[in-house]
Design a protein around this motif. Structure first.
Motif, PDB file in Angstrom:
ATOM      1  N   LYS A   1       0.834  -1.101   0.035  1.00 27.24           N
ATOM      2  CA  LYS A   1      -0.015  -0.181   0.151  1.00 27.24           C
ATOM      3  C   LYS A   1       1.084   1.257   0.171  1.00 27.24           C
ATOM      4  O   LYS A   1       2.184   1.365   0.693  1.00 27.24           O
ATOM      5  CB  LYS A   1      -0.881  -0.275   1.191  1.00 27.24           C
TER       6      LYS A   1
ATOM      7  N   VAL B   1       1.576   4.995   1.053  1.00 26.03           N
ATOM      8  CA  VAL B   1       1.338   5.941   1.846  1.00 26.03           C
ATOM      9  C   VAL B   1       2.193   7.107   2.115  1.00 26.03           C
ATOM     10  O   VAL B   1       3.593   6.849   1.595  1.00 26.03           O
ATOM     11  CB  VAL B   1       1.042   5.262   3.638  1.00 26.03           C
TER      12      VAL B   1
ATOM     13  N   ARG C   1      -2.892  -4.498 -11.579  1.00 20.67           N
ATOM     14  CA  ARG C   1      -2.489  -3.266 -10.666  1.00 20.67           C
ATOM     15  C   ARG C   1      -2.681  -1.975 -11.244  1.00 20.67           C
ATOM     16  O   ARG C   1      -3.078  -0.935 -10.652  1.00 20.67           O
ATOM     17  CB  ARG C   1      -1.015  -3.655 -10.037  1.00 20.67           C
ATOM     18  N   PHE C   2      -1.977  -2.001 -12.406  1.00 22.31           N
ATOM     19  CA  PHE C   2      -1.983  -0.566 -13.082  1.00 22.31           C
ATOM     20  C   PHE C   2      -3.384  -0.189 -14.072  1.00 22.31           C
ATOM     21  O   PHE C   2      -3.400   1.004 -14.467  1.00 22.31           O
ATOM     22  CB  PHE C   2      -0.735  -0.597 -13.833  1.00 22.31           C
TER      23      PHE C   2
ATOM     24  N   LEU D   1      13.793  -0.608 -14.135  1.00 17.78           N
ATOM     25  CA  LEU D   1      12.223  -1.167 -14.113  1.00 17.78           C
ATOM     26  C   LEU D   1      11.381  -0.614 -12.768  1.00 17.78           C
ATOM     27  O   LEU D   1      10.368  -0.236 -12.610  1.00 17.78           O
ATOM     28  CB  LEU D   1      12.079  -2.577 -14.418  1.00 17.78           C
ATOM     29  N   SER D   2      12.279  -1.321 -11.596  1.00 22.11           N
ATOM     30  CA  SER D   2      11.486  -0.919 -10.457  1.00 22.11           C
ATOM     31  C   SER D   2      11.378   0.504 -10.059  1.00 22.11           C
ATOM     32  O   SER D   2      10.349   0.970  -9.426  1.00 22.11           O
ATOM     33  CB  SER D   2      12.234  -1.776  -9.303  1.00 22.11           C
TER      34      SER D   2
ATOM     35  N   ILE E   1       8.576   1.559 -12.174  1.00 23.67           N
ATOM     36  CA  ILE E   1       7.099   1.228 -11.630  1.00 23.67           C
ATOM     37  C   ILE E   1       6.876   2.417 -10.338  1.00 23.67           C
ATOM     38  O   ILE E   1       5.737   2.763  -9.914  1.00 23.67           O
ATOM     39  CB  ILE E   1       7.331  -0.255 -11.126  1.00 23.67           C
ATOM     40  N   TRP E   2       8.023   2.385  -9.281  1.00 25.11           N
ATOM     41  CA  TRP E   2       7.647   3.496  -8.054  1.00 25.11           C
ATOM     42  C   TRP E   2       7.469   4.967  -8.503  1.00 25.11           C
ATOM     43  O   TRP E   2       6.575   5.284  -7.992  1.00 25.11           O
ATOM     44  CB  TRP E   2       9.153   3.098  -7.453  1.00 25.11           C
TER      45      TRP E   2
ATOM     46  N   ILE F   1       3.845   4.660  -9.549  1.00 26.32           N
ATOM     47  CA  ILE F   1       3.082   4.586  -8.306  1.00 26.32           C
ATOM     48  C   ILE F   1       2.883   5.918  -7.627  1.00 26.32           C
ATOM     49  O   ILE F   1       1.725   6.286  -7.233  1.00 26.32           O
ATOM     50  CB  ILE F   1       3.486   3.400  -7.543  1.00 26.32           C
TER      51      ILE F   1
ATOM     52  N   TYR G   1      -0.365   8.263  -6.894  1.00 32.55           N
ATOM     53  CA  TYR G   1      -0.825   8.685  -5.603  1.00 32.55           C
ATOM     54  C   TYR G   1      -1.114  10.200  -5.587  1.00 32.55           C
ATOM     55  O   TYR G   1      -2.269  10.517  -5.060  1.00 32.55           O
ATOM     56  CB  TYR G   1       0.279   8.236  -4.585  1.00 32.55           C
TER      57      TYR G   1
ATOM     58  N   LYS H   1       0.120  19.860   0.354  1.00 34.17           N
ATOM     59  CA  LYS H   1       0.290  21.008   1.178  1.00 34.17           C
ATOM     60  C   LYS H   1       0.442  22.347   0.612  1.00 34.17           C
ATOM     61  O   LYS H   1       0.623  22.272  -0.662  1.00 34.17           O
ATOM     62  CB  LYS H   1       1.694  20.645   2.135  1.00 34.17           C
TER      63      LYS H   1
ATOM     64  N   PRO I   1       4.217  15.315  -0.487  1.00 30.93           N
ATOM     65  CA  PRO I   1       4.650  14.686   0.447  1.00 30.93           C
ATOM     66  C   PRO I   1       5.675  13.369   0.371  1.00 30.93           C
ATOM     67  O   PRO I   1       5.414  12.666  -1.030  1.00 30.93           O
ATOM     68  CB  PRO I   1       3.370  14.183   1.159  1.00 30.93           C
ATOM     69  N   LYS I   2       6.615  13.026   0.924  1.00 32.15           N
ATOM     70  CA  LYS I   2       7.323  11.837   0.539  1.00 32.15           C
ATOM     71  C   LYS I   2       6.606  10.496   0.778  1.00 32.15           C
ATOM     72  O   LYS I   2       5.969  10.403   1.874  1.00 32.15           O
ATOM     73  CB  LYS I   2       8.728  11.797   1.461  1.00 32.15           C
ATOM     74  N   LEU I   3       6.708   9.689  -0.164  1.00 34.57           N
ATOM     75  CA  LEU I   3       5.764   8.508  -0.139  1.00 34.57           C
ATOM     76  C   LEU I   3       6.576   7.222   0.399  1.00 34.57           C
ATOM     77  O   LEU I   3       7.925   7.112  -0.022  1.00 34.57           O
ATOM     78  CB  LEU I   3       5.110   8.171  -1.452  1.00 34.57           C
ATOM     79  N   THR I   4       6.078   6.449   0.852  1.00 36.27           N
ATOM     80  CA  THR I   4       6.555   4.927   1.163  1.00 36.27           C
ATOM     81  C   THR I   4       5.663   3.799   0.792  1.00 36.27           C
ATOM     82  O   THR I   4       4.429   4.428   0.922  1.00 36.27           O
ATOM     83  CB  THR I   4       7.348   5.032   2.491  1.00 36.27           C
ATOM     84  N   GLN I   5       5.965   2.669   0.953  1.00 38.80           N
ATOM     85  CA  GLN I   5       5.022   1.708   1.257  1.00 38.80           C
ATOM     86  C   GLN I   5       5.173   0.755   2.207  1.00 38.80           C
ATOM     87  O   GLN I   5       6.277   0.575   3.037  1.00 38.80           O
ATOM     88  CB  GLN I   5       5.368   0.896  -0.231  1.00 38.80           C
ATOM     89  N   ILE I   6       3.854   0.392   2.737  1.00 37.71           N
ATOM     90  CA  ILE I   6       3.780  -0.466   3.903  1.00 37.71           C
ATOM     91  C   ILE I   6       2.872  -1.714   3.575  1.00 37.71           C
ATOM     92  O   ILE I   6       2.354  -1.659   2.667  1.00 37.71           O
ATOM     93  CB  ILE I   6       3.188   0.123   5.069  1.00 37.71           C
TER      94      ILE I   6
END
Lengths: 673, 380
Positions: free
Chosen positions: A644, A646, B247-248, B348-349, B352-353, B356, B360, B369, B375-380
């Protein structure tokens, strides 16, 4: 009836006073025609050792009991079979007639460069039935039973085996002996005509034949499989066209294969000599000992078995076996080796120095090799001829093709010898059991009888030193006054990926001036290349095989080039010493006449091909590294797809709500931090 | 590197030579691994001659030019004024060393490149039938292209429902059947060409050193595991296609479809058995179509390209050191292949990132803002 005769045979032998009898399995020999045991008799061997004559005769009788046929056979059928052995009983029992259809002949010819050519020839004949009945008794006298039964089980009508090593310099030594028909290329070579109902069946028999010969000659014939076998079209025709002589039950299929990497050695010679009627105990074959003849500059052993039914009767065909050994010995080298088996520097006193030039205790300009030669059979072979072959239908003949004005020849023997001339050769018949030794002496070894030049000169070489591709170059030179038709026969292993479209021909005159450059698209190509037979390779299944029919104009040199790619093999397919390279079998060049009959045939040397090799210590590293890269890629893309997205703040917040974080916080709270 | 057994110009020539001498290369021996129609096409082009003539030169130039035009067309259609200008796209493609080398090496793979680009071009213009037929042709030529059918079908499924997907599949199989039927006739009523053209690719029968991951692995692998790993490697290329599509691909987003196709091409390059320079041409020329994702990349395309050139200059060097000079061994060349694979994987990655992230930001426009710093993004 037949067994009745056999009984008679035995009685007759026992009653012969001179002979000592040695029967194998004689307890199994049936005395009753109706006995069931008769099918168990597999092999009856009768040996007559004739002590007075000082030689052995070995006569083998094989009763053909084919298990399959016997199972369905009926005793009544057995009795009803015609008696085919009667004619031979006479020959078998004639005590006075000790001559069997075989002959032997040794030819000796000095060549340039202190070399001497020795040609040993042995001929054996027998009469066979093409299609023996299941219960026929097969007789072997001088024709070796081991070869006979192999031929019978594989249905081979013709069999040709060649063992050779060394390099034949046709510019120095001239034409090959017997127009090249009895010489081979480096390594071993095998071709045969096999009668069968289908090609598949014939191929099975071919493999069977190769495997049997492999055991017999201690050579690697058992490696012969589809990937190195070819079916020749223009060359290796049958010596005898059986199909035209008798009505055959099947078709004749021809196969050929060669193993260029095979080293030829004593273990191949010993079985070769065992096939001789004299077993190397009598006659000229006594000279042949493994530790001497493989010192030769060049040597070639050949076996040719041919079935000939020229009488048109498949029950009485002539099976002839010709064995020959040709070798070129360098006399000074062999004499040196006799003197010093372990090579050492020549002592100063024995150095031959040119005294007209600077010559003292420290300086010596060597003279050219001495032309004086003095040697005998004992020097060359360590032995002398142990009497003539008394089994033969003709006496043992030894001929010297020698310039008697400059060479003196001395026949050293206790028996009376008569000499005679045959085609300007000095010949002797060896008719007694005494020892014969011939001594040669000359002041000028370079004066020899004229050596016939070969009709053409040919060679093959590899070009390019890259490991992934390369090229072949075939050089052909016709020195004659007539245009020649020549066939180039080439078989290449599958890992040589030949590009036929890269074929080019360069035509030059005798002085090397280029006349024409031709490639495959030029119409002029057909002036030189008349026909191409091409069977492309299939990986691991079939070799590349091509035959070019070429016409070489008089006084012309032709240069053919083709390119190829080299394939990589699998890890396990490389031989233990992969960087040594892979031997390519000799190319065969044959001069043919207008009726496509071969007039002269020669083989080039083998070529050593270097293939790209992997690092053999790497399997685990390669597996690990490759799979790591693949899983890293998989992992990162998989993560990107399923996780996900975020913001970082949300992520931190989320992290802090993880159960583990909560527990950590609680522990910290308890500890009071 | 420039050619492998399955697309070498030299073996094509050999095929033409054999064919013009009445020896069918599809029934005798294992020389040619090109599909029969391609061989006949070249036979006609070259007038049964081995030497290159004006036709072949024209043919290869035309391929290049058409590919460039298609790229420009796609660029105009999907990027509008946000992308690079047409001139820049043309320059990037035409003066790209990959393109030049591909054309000079005369690898037949260039036809496939044109077809794949044309497929994309037809898709963005909503010409689905034409796209499917071209895709069928491309699959016939190089096998791997059928992977691209999956994202296209998924796109149609999302937008037009299942019936359209079935129609597409029927059209695709029809195209293939016709092509294979013609090939069957051309190769003297023999299906051996399937074995020669496709089984060679799948089973990796002709081991030649190339810039991919397969060759050293299958040279060194113990025979016992050979079949297992063949299956693994073949599945590996295919395994990404469906997840990427799901996914895309969202409804009616041409850019998304194009992006998925492009990533699939990249992954096929990574996982295929006989990759060559021409494959990289297709992937790295199309990189300029995705300008709008550059801002979120960790490494800019300029750096990617620099790395690529360093690696790809070393590849021939190590090849020569191994093959010709014999002063290095196979490991050198293999190592550079590994580096290249790693680089491809990073590119490639990274893309893709970046995709994504853009997605977002697009979906959370209101969240940005006030100071307009995303904002900096990350994945969990």
């Amino acid at each position: 009836m037949k067994l009745g005769i056999l009984g008679l045979v035995l009685t007759a032998i026992v009653s012969a006073e001179k002979s000592s009898l040695n029967l194998n399995e004689n307890d199994k020999i049936p005395t009753n025609i109706d006995s069931e045991n008769q099918l168990n008799v597999e092999d009856v061997s009768i040996e007559i050792a004739d002590k007075d004559e000082g030689h052995e005769e070995s006569i083998l009788i094989e009763i053909n009991t084919d298990a399959n046929a016997a199972a369905g056979g009926d005793d009544n059928d057995y009795q009803a079979q015609p008696d085919v052995t009667e004619a031979r009983e006479v020959r078998f029992f004639n005590e006075n007639e000790k001559h069997y259809p075989n002959s032997e002949y040794l030819n000796i010819k000095p060549l340039k460069g202190n070399n001497v050519l020795f040609s040993f020839n042995f001929d054996v004949n027998s009469t066979v039935k093409l299609y023996p009945e299941t219960n026929d008794i097969l007789y072997y006298d001088v024709f070796p039973k081991s070869v006979g039964s192999i031929l019978k089980s594989s249905n081979a009508r013709e069999l040709h085996v060649r063992f050779a090593h060394g390099w034949y310099d046709s510019e120095l030594n001239g034409k090959l002996v017997d127009n090249g028909f009895t010489t081979g290329g480096t390594g071993v070579e095998l071709w045969a005509s096999i009668e069968a109902n289908s090609k598949e069946e014939a191929f099975e028999n071919w493999v069977l034949l190769a495997n049997s010969l492999s055991g017999m000659f201690c050579s690697s014939f058992n490696f012969i499989d589809k990937s190195i076998t070819t079916t020749p079209e223009k060359l290796f025709a049958n010596d005898v066209e059986l199909e035209e002589q008798v009505a055959l039950e099947g078709n004749i299929y021809r196969f050929r294969s060669a193993l260029p990497r095979e080293p030829i050695c004593t273990e191949n010679l010993t079985p070769f000599l065992k096939l001789l009627p004299t077993k190397a105990r009598q006659g000229i074959s006594t000279l042949l000992s493994g530790n001497k003849i493989f010192n030769a500059e060049w040597s070639s052993m050949a076996i040719d078995v041919v079935t000939d039914c020229s009488e048109g009767d498949s029950n009485h065909c002539q099976q002839s076996m010709k064995q020959s050994i040709n070798m070129i010995l360098n006399i000074p080298k062999i004499l040196d080796r006799n003197e010093m088996p372990i090579p050492k520097p020549t002592p100063g006193a024995k150095l031959r120095c040119d005294e007209t030039r600077l010559f003292d205790a420290f300086n010596c300009f060597p003279l050219p090799p001495s032309k004086e030669l003095d040697f005998s059979f004992i020097d060359l072979f360590g032995k002398q001829i142990e009497g003539g072959s008394l089994l033969g239908s003709e006496p043992t003949k030894v001929c010297l093709d020698i310039d008697l004005d400059n060479w003196s020849v001395e026949m050293r023997t206790l028996a009376p010898v008569s000499d005679f001339y045959e085609d300007s050769k000095l010949c002797f018949y060896l008719t007694s059991t005494a020892q014969y030794n011939i001594a040669f002496n000359t002041k000028d070894a370079s004066s020899i009888n004229s050596v016939e030049a070969p009709p053409f000169y040919a060679s093959r070489s590899l070009s390019s030193y890259s490991q992934d591709n390369g090229g072949f170059r075939y050089d052909l030179y016709n020195p004659g006054y007539e245009p020649q038709k020549i066939v180039i026969f080439e078989t290449l292993p599958w890992f040589v990926r030949l590009y036929m479209h890269t074929l080019t021909v360069v035509v030059t005159d005798e002085n090397g001036n280029t006349i024409k450059n031709i490639n495959v698209n030029d119409a002029e190509l057909s002036d030189y290349v008349k026909e191409i037979v091409y069977n492309p390779a299939i990986d691991r299944v079939a070799p590349t095989h091509f035959e070019l029919s070429i016409e070489v104009p008089a006084h012309t040199k032709l240069k053919f080039t083709t390119n190829f790619d080299k394939a990589m093999l699998l890890y396990a397919e490389y031989p233990p010493d992969a960087n040594h390279g892979f031997e390519l079998q000799p190319t065969i060049f044959a001069l043919i006449d207008d009726n496509s009959k071969v007039e002269y045939i020669m083989r080039t040397t083998t070529s050593l091909l270097v293939l790209p090799t992997p690092d053999f210590s790497m399997p685990y590293n390669v597996i690990i590294l490759t799979l790591t890269i693949m899983s890293v890629t998989f992992g990162s893309i998989f993560n990107l797809l399923v996780k996900k997205t975020v913001t970082e703040e949300e992520a931190e917040k989320h992290n802090s709500e993880r159960p583990l974080e909560k527990i950590k916080r609680k522990i910290r709270g308890i500890l009071g931090k | 590197m420039f050619s492998t057994p399955v697309n070498s110009y030299r073996s094509l020539n050999e095929g033409i030579f054999l064919l013009s001498n009445n020896l069918n290369p599809y029934t005798n021996g294992e020389i040619i691994h090109h599909p029969p129609i391609l061989l006949w096409l070249f036979k006609i082009l070259k007038e049964s001659n081995i030497e290159d003539n004006f036709n072949t030169d024209l043919f290869y130039s035309l391929m290049d030019l058409l590919m460039c035009l298609q790229l420009i067309k796609i660029n105009r259609k999907v990027n509008g004024k946000y992308g690079f200008s047409s001139l820049k796209i043309a320059c990037f493609h035409m003066f790209n060393p990959f393109t030049l080398l591909t054309t000079f090496s005369k690898s037949t793979h260039i036809i496939n490149n044109l077809l794949v680009i044309s497929v994309s071009s037809c898709l963005v213009q909503d010409k689905f039938e034409a796209a499917i037929i071209l895709l069928g042709l491309s699959s016939y030529l190089t096998y791997y292209s059928w992977y691209l059918l999956i994202p296209i079908c998924y796109y149609l499924y999302v937008n037009k429902g299942i019936s359209k997907v079935i129609k597409t599949k029927i059209l695709f199989s029809l195209t293939l059947s016709v092509l294979i039927g013609i090939s069957y006739k051309l190769s003297d009523d023999s299906f051996n060409f399937i074995n020669l053209c496709y089984s060679t690719i799948l089973r990796f029968k002709k081991i030649t050193p190339n810039s991919g991951l397969w060759w050293y692995f299958f040279t060194e692998i113990f025979e016992f595991f050979n079949d297992f790993y063949l299956a693994v490697f073949n599945i590996y290329g295919l395994i990404f296609v469906l997840p990427l599509s799901i996914r895309f691909i969202k409804s009616n987003e041409k850019m998304n479809l194009l992006f998925v196709l492009w990533i699939c091409v990249g992954l096929i390059n990574f996982a295929k058995s006989y990759p060559i320079f021409a494959d990289y041409t297709l992937f790295y020329s199309s990189i300029f179509l995705f300008k709008k994702y550059y801002s979120n990349l960790k490494f800019s395309p300029v750096i990617d390209y620099l790395f690529l050139y360093v690696v790809l200059l070393q590849a021939p060097t190590f090849y020569v050191v191994w093959m010709v000079l014999s002063s290095g061994n196979a490991n050198f060349f293999y190592a550079i292949g590994l580096t290249l694979a790693l680089l491809e994987s990073i590119i490639l990655s990274d893309f893709i990132w970046s995709f994504i992230q853009s997605e977002y930001y697009l979906n959370h426009k209101s969240d940005t803002k006030e100071d307009n710093v995303p904002p900096k993004l990350t994945q969990i």
